[in-house]
Design an enzyme around this catalytic site. Structure first.
Site, mmCIF file in Angstrom:
data_model
loop_
_atom_site.group_PDB
_atom_site.id
_atom_site.type_symbol
_atom_site.label_atom_id
_atom_site.label_comp_id
_atom_site.label_asym_id
_atom_site.label_seq_id
_atom_site.Cartn_x
_atom_site.Cartn_y
_atom_site.Cartn_z
ATOM 1 C CB CYS A 200 -0.906 -0.043 1.238
ATOM 2 S SG CYS A 200 -1.725 1.502 1.638
ATOM 3 C CB CYS B 198 0.382 1.649 4.122
ATOM 4 S SG CYS B 198 -1.351 1.162 4.064
#
Length: 143
Positions: A69, A72
């Protein structure tokens, strides 16, 4: 804040009982003698997650994330920075939903990154999307 607090060691998972007045004095674990607070988030697994939520008498902020991600990975340094600002009054932790899919499913994580704030083992607030360190700290302190 009560007279004594229970804190889970991020290294050996032992539950430590600490006078509340000593929280700001960089306490060490009574079992492994390592610092109870390192200024870095604790990596949690299915085996350690429940213990940290149920046995810590301070709030626990969990970052549900995954290595693939992009947002993230962008937020990761901010989360570490927030740990340095919020500890020792809040424990910051990370759960890799790729490695621990059951935890992501159990907490109905639909998008990542998702921050979930727990008190006394219960979720009290949730926020999805990447945030700066200052935004994380402000969000937690407003809860």
């Amino acid at each position: 804040m009560s007279d004594s607090l229970h804190l889970v060691c991020p290294h050996c998972q032992a539950v430590n009982r600490l006078p509340g007045a000593r929280l700001d004095q960089q306490p060490n674990c009574g079992q492994c003698h390592q610092p109870l607070f390192t200024g870095h988030p604790v990596e949690l697994t299915a085996a350690t997650f429940g213990r940290h939520l149920d046995r810590n008498d301070i709030p626990v902020l969990v970052d549900f994330w995954a290595p693939w991600c992009g947002p993230c990975r962008m937020m990761a340094p901010a989360f570490v920075q927030a740990a340095g600002m919020l500890e020792p009054h809040v424990r910051l932790a990370k759960v890799d939903t790729e490695a621990e899919p059951a935890l992501g499913a159990q907490y109905h994580i639909r998008s990542i990154p998702t921050l979930a704030l727990f008190r006394g083992g219960r979720e009290v607030a949730r926020q999805s999307g990447a945030m700066t360190a200052q935004d994380i700290v402000r969000w937690v302190r407003s809860r």
